[in-house]
Scaffold this active site. Structure first.
Site, mmCIF file in Angstrom:
data_model
loop_
_atom_site.group_PDB
_atom_site.id
_atom_site.type_symbol
_atom_site.label_atom_id
_atom_site.label_comp_id
_atom_site.label_asym_id
_atom_site.label_seq_id
_atom_site.Cartn_x
_atom_site.Cartn_y
_atom_site.Cartn_z
ATOM 1 N N SER A 99 -6.267 -0.343 -2.865
ATOM 2 C CA SER A 99 -6.972 -1.339 -3.692
ATOM 3 C C SER A 99 -6.390 -1.368 -5.106
ATOM 4 O O SER A 99 -6.252 -2.435 -5.706
ATOM 5 C CB SER A 99 -8.463 -0.988 -3.788
ATOM 6 O OG SER A 99 -9.018 -0.854 -2.517
ATOM 7 N N GLU A 108 -6.140 -7.085 3.539
ATOM 8 C CA GLU A 108 -6.042 -8.140 2.514
ATOM 9 C C GLU A 108 -7.163 -8.022 1.486
ATOM 10 O O GLU A 108 -7.727 -9.014 1.039
ATOM 11 C CB GLU A 108 -6.069 -9.527 3.185
ATOM 12 C CG GLU A 108 -4.702 -10.098 3.498
ATOM 13 C CD GLU A 108 -3.909 -9.284 4.520
ATOM 14 O OE1 GLU A 108 -3.640 -8.087 4.220
ATOM 15 O OE2 GLU A 108 -3.528 -9.808 5.566
ATOM 16 N N THR A 137 2.483 -3.186 8.314
ATOM 17 C CA THR A 137 2.562 -3.949 9.565
ATOM 18 C C THR A 137 3.943 -4.601 9.671
ATOM 19 O O THR A 137 4.463 -5.108 8.668
ATOM 20 C CB THR A 137 1.476 -5.056 9.567
ATOM 21 O OG1 THR A 137 0.210 -4.426 9.339
ATOM 22 C CG2 THR A 137 1.441 -5.811 10.890
ATOM 23 N N THR A 175 0.818 -1.219 0.000
ATOM 24 C CA THR A 175 0.000 0.000 0.000
ATOM 25 C C THR A 175 0.851 1.269 0.000
ATOM 26 O O THR A 175 1.901 1.322 0.625
ATOM 27 C CB THR A 175 -0.910 -0.014 1.254
ATOM 28 O OG1 THR A 175 -1.627 -1.250 1.280
ATOM 29 C CG2 THR A 175 -1.881 1.145 1.250
ATOM 30 N N HIS A 186 -23.963 -6.651 26.689
ATOM 31 C CA HIS A 186 -23.284 -6.203 27.905
ATOM 32 C C HIS A 186 -23.810 -4.868 28.422
ATOM 33 O O HIS A 186 -23.327 -4.376 29.453
ATOM 34 C CB HIS A 186 -21.772 -6.079 27.667
ATOM 35 C CG HIS A 186 -21.037 -7.373 27.799
ATOM 36 N ND1 HIS A 186 -21.066 -8.341 26.823
ATOM 37 C CD2 HIS A 186 -20.276 -7.879 28.802
ATOM 38 C CE1 HIS A 186 -20.325 -9.372 27.211
ATOM 39 N NE2 HIS A 186 -19.852 -9.120 28.413
ATOM 40 N N ALA A 246 -2.583 4.766 -3.117
ATOM 41 C CA ALA A 246 -3.087 3.540 -3.755
ATOM 42 C C ALA A 246 -3.040 2.351 -2.820
ATOM 43 O O ALA A 246 -1.961 1.972 -2.334
ATOM 44 C CB ALA A 246 -2.276 3.223 -5.015
HETATM 45 C C1 FAD Z 1 -4.246 -1.627 10.473
HETATM 46 C C2 FAD Z 1 -3.892 -1.797 9.026
HETATM 47 C C3 FAD Z 1 -2.805 -2.605 8.682
HETATM 48 C C4 FAD Z 1 -2.422 -2.715 7.336
HETATM 49 N N1 FAD Z 1 -1.309 -3.462 7.016
HETATM 50 C C5 FAD Z 1 -0.841 -3.428 5.740
HETATM 51 C C6 FAD Z 1 0.409 -4.062 5.400
HETATM 52 O O1 FAD Z 1 1.065 -4.689 6.236
HETATM 53 N N2 FAD Z 1 0.856 -3.951 4.123
HETATM 54 C C7 FAD Z 1 0.172 -3.270 3.164
HETATM 55 O O2 FAD Z 1 0.638 -3.201 2.042
HETATM 56 N N3 FAD Z 1 -1.013 -2.657 3.452
HETATM 57 C C8 FAD Z 1 -1.530 -2.715 4.707
HETATM 58 N N4 FAD Z 1 -2.714 -2.088 5.019
HETATM 59 C C9 FAD Z 1 -3.404 -1.337 3.976
HETATM 60 C C10 FAD Z 1 -4.663 -2.032 3.474
HETATM 61 O O3 FAD Z 1 -4.313 -3.185 2.761
HETATM 62 C C11 FAD Z 1 -5.429 -0.992 2.631
HETATM 63 O O4 FAD Z 1 -5.916 -0.014 3.531
HETATM 64 C C12 FAD Z 1 -6.570 -1.633 1.854
HETATM 65 O O5 FAD Z 1 -6.075 -2.466 0.840
HETATM 66 C C13 FAD Z 1 -7.464 -0.553 1.202
HETATM 67 O O6 FAD Z 1 -6.719 0.371 0.506
HETATM 68 P P1 FAD Z 1 -6.930 1.942 0.784
HETATM 69 O O7 FAD Z 1 -6.878 2.159 2.260
HETATM 70 O O8 FAD Z 1 -5.967 2.685 -0.060
HETATM 71 O O9 FAD Z 1 -8.401 2.248 0.325
HETATM 72 P P2 FAD Z 1 -8.872 2.580 -1.162
HETATM 73 O O10 FAD Z 1 -8.341 1.599 -2.106
HETATM 74 O O11 FAD Z 1 -8.623 4.022 -1.439
HETATM 75 O O12 FAD Z 1 -10.442 2.364 -1.016
HETATM 76 C C14 FAD Z 1 -11.316 3.331 -0.425
HETATM 77 C C15 FAD Z 1 -12.744 2.812 -0.574
HETATM 78 O O13 FAD Z 1 -13.065 2.721 -1.972
HETATM 79 C C16 FAD Z 1 -13.492 1.393 -2.283
HETATM 80 N N5 FAD Z 1 -13.042 1.045 -3.629
HETATM 81 C C17 FAD Z 1 -11.831 1.270 -4.207
HETATM 82 N N6 FAD Z 1 -11.798 0.784 -5.440
HETATM 83 C C18 FAD Z 1 -12.997 0.198 -5.667
HETATM 84 C C19 FAD Z 1 -13.561 -0.513 -6.772
HETATM 85 N N7 FAD Z 1 -12.889 -0.744 -7.909
HETATM 86 N N8 FAD Z 1 -14.845 -0.980 -6.635
HETATM 87 C C20 FAD Z 1 -15.540 -0.761 -5.498
HETATM 88 N N9 FAD Z 1 -15.052 -0.106 -4.421
HETATM 89 C C21 FAD Z 1 -13.806 0.368 -4.501
HETATM 90 C C22 FAD Z 1 -12.872 0.499 -1.198
HETATM 91 O O14 FAD Z 1 -13.618 -0.694 -1.040
HETATM 92 C C23 FAD Z 1 -12.953 1.422 0.007
HETATM 93 O O15 FAD Z 1 -14.240 1.331 0.550
HETATM 94 C C24 FAD Z 1 -3.150 -2.019 6.327
HETATM 95 C C25 FAD Z 1 -4.259 -1.248 6.693
HETATM 96 C C26 FAD Z 1 -4.623 -1.122 8.016
HETATM 97 C C27 FAD Z 1 -5.807 -0.246 8.367
#
Ligand code: FAD
Length: 384
Positions: free
Chosen positions: A131, A365, A157, A125, A340, A129
């Site tokens: 997703s 994931e 993480t 991530t 609760h 970017a």
């Molecule tokens: C506590 C925590 C630990 C994490 N650990 C890791 C890690 O170790 N390594 C790592 O690489 N990442 C990690 N992540 C990141 C995590 O994988 C991403 O937050 C997740 O993949 C979503 O990406 P984004 O936050 O950029 O959201 P975005 O991709 O910007 O999405 C925002 C919203 O838009 C929606 N959306 C986006 N595209 C589409 C589409 N084509 N169709 C429909 N809906 C869509 C999504 O479902 C979401 O609701 C972690 C996140 C958290 C919160």
């Protein structure tokens, strides 16, 4: 068709359950609130071989089946999900190395990763970017026998403990389709230009760090290119994420089981209007729904894991398990809080932690909406 664990899996579950009760339960609430890193627990997990769950025996691991792997995440998360987080992306990294690494890379890193002497994570991530991984901006430019990497990763993480950390980068900005220009570099701790710049404050999932990583003219030897061939990075990451989804589904089932355990105990013990609240039909309906959904989620998770054990890709199955288990986990933790009453909102009980940890299961994931699109694409076009 038998929906039970085999003897070996059941014995393994007992081992992990006992460890979690003995070594994690007594400290979970306090350490989580303090955001304390679970160092002592990690030392015990090394002794149990858990850092080598997905490492084949020939490289020093215990190479367990995927169903047993989900059970580890369930049992740990039933007590403290944050501890399971330390193993999650580490295990994905070891799986990636074992399945895609060159022989030299496997011999170089897997034995220490299996013992826990070295640990790892997975850096996909970026601030712009998550997703849309093909939209990442980190670039690795080849210069003689090195790549020079520039970019920023976020939410990583285990970033402070990872050595090496697999990092998804662009190695070719022009090629089409774009994923053919993506690669994974194994970046070792201490490499000049690699900085863990800050830890992100979070709602839950406390214990393991989630950090921002800055890569500035970071020089990575070409022999650290995962698999030795450019352009395979996205494929390597996506296949590791199948195991990641099983681990998140297992974690979600564990949080949901803890929610049901606490709700049941409290409903029997709490009295209102002269009787235990478990006697009220409104509470019974909640308990029945929680238990039913939980069992469905667990079986779906075991089924998805068994598809991984059968070999080949399992995007649909692992996607369904992660989607269903995470949604039921969110519902169950909220119902547990309702049962609760006011105590569910207190930091002196574990209920609020389950409620804070649950939503991450719908994000990590692959967000659940992304997984829905993956499932739907398979249904409509038969495409991965
Ligand atoms: C506590 C925590 C630990 C994490 N650990 C890791 C890690 O170790 N390594 C790592 O690489 N990442 C990690 N992540 C990141 C995590 O994988 C991403 O937050 C997740 O993949 C979503 O990406 P984004 O936050 O950029 O959201 P975005 O991709 O910007 O999405 C925002 C919203 O838009 C929606 N959306 C986006 N595209 C589409 C589409 N084509 N169709 C429909 N809906 C869509 C999504 O479902 C979401 O609701 C972690 C996140 C958290 C919160």
């Amino acid at each position: 068709m038998d929906f039970e664990l085999n003897e070996q899996q059941a014995a393994f579950r007992e081992l992990i359950r006992d460890f979690a009760r003995r070594s994690i339960a007594p400290v979970a609430r306090q350490w989580e609130h303090e955001g304390r890193y679970p160092t002592e627990i990690i030392e015990e997990m090394k002794g149990l071989g858990l850092f080598g769950m997905l490492v084949p025996e020939e490289y020093g691991g215990i190479g367990i089946d995927a169903v047993s792997y989900t059970i580890v995440f369930e049992e740990l998360s039933r007590v403290w999900m944050g501890v399971a987080g330390v193993l999650g992306s580490h295990s994905m990294a070891t799986h990636m190395l074992a399945s895609s690494g060159t022989e030299e890379q496997k011999r170089r890193w897997l034995p220490d990763l299996a013992s826990g002497k070295r640990r790892s994570g997975l850096a996909l991530t970026e601030p712009n970017a998550g997703s849309d991984l093909q939209g990442i901006l980190s670039v690795a430019r080849r210069e003689a026998d090195h790549y020079v990497v520039n970019g920023t990763k976020t939410w990583i993480t285990n970033a402070r403990h990872a050595d090496p950390l697999p990092v998804l980068v662009k190695t070719d900005l022009d090629v089409q389709p774009r994923h053919r220009g993506m690669s994974i570099l194994m970046i070792e701790a201490g490499t000049p230009g690699f900085t863990v710049s800050r830890d992100i404050e979070k709602l839950g999932y406390k214990g393991p760090e989630s950090s921002e990583v800055v890569l500035q003219d970071c020089r990575v030897p070409v022999e650290n290119l995962l698999g030795g061939v450019e352009g395979l990075g996205l494929k390597q990451a996506l296949s590791a994420l199948e195991f990641g989804r099983c681990n998140v589904a297992g974690r979600a089932v564990g949080i949901a089981q803890a929610s049901l355990d606490l709700a049941l105990a409290y409903a029997r013990e709490r009295h209102a209007f002269g009787r235990p609240i478990a006697d009220f039909q409104a509470i019974q309906l909640k308990l029945a729904d929680m238990a039913t959904e939980l069992q469905a989620g667990r079986l779906l998770t075991w089924w998805a894991a068994s598809r991984l054990d059968a070999g080949g890709r399992a995007d649909l199955e692992t996607g369904m398990a992660k989607l269903y288990a995470s949604e039921l986990c969110i519902r169950t933790s909220l119902e547990c809080m309702r049962i609760h009453g006011g105590y569910g909102y207190s930091q002196e009980f574990d209920v609020e932690r389950l409620y804070r940890d649950a939503p991450l299961m719908a994000i990590g994931e692959g967000t659940n909406d992304i997984l829905r699109t993956v499932i739907a694409r398979q249904l409509t076009h038969g495409l991965p």
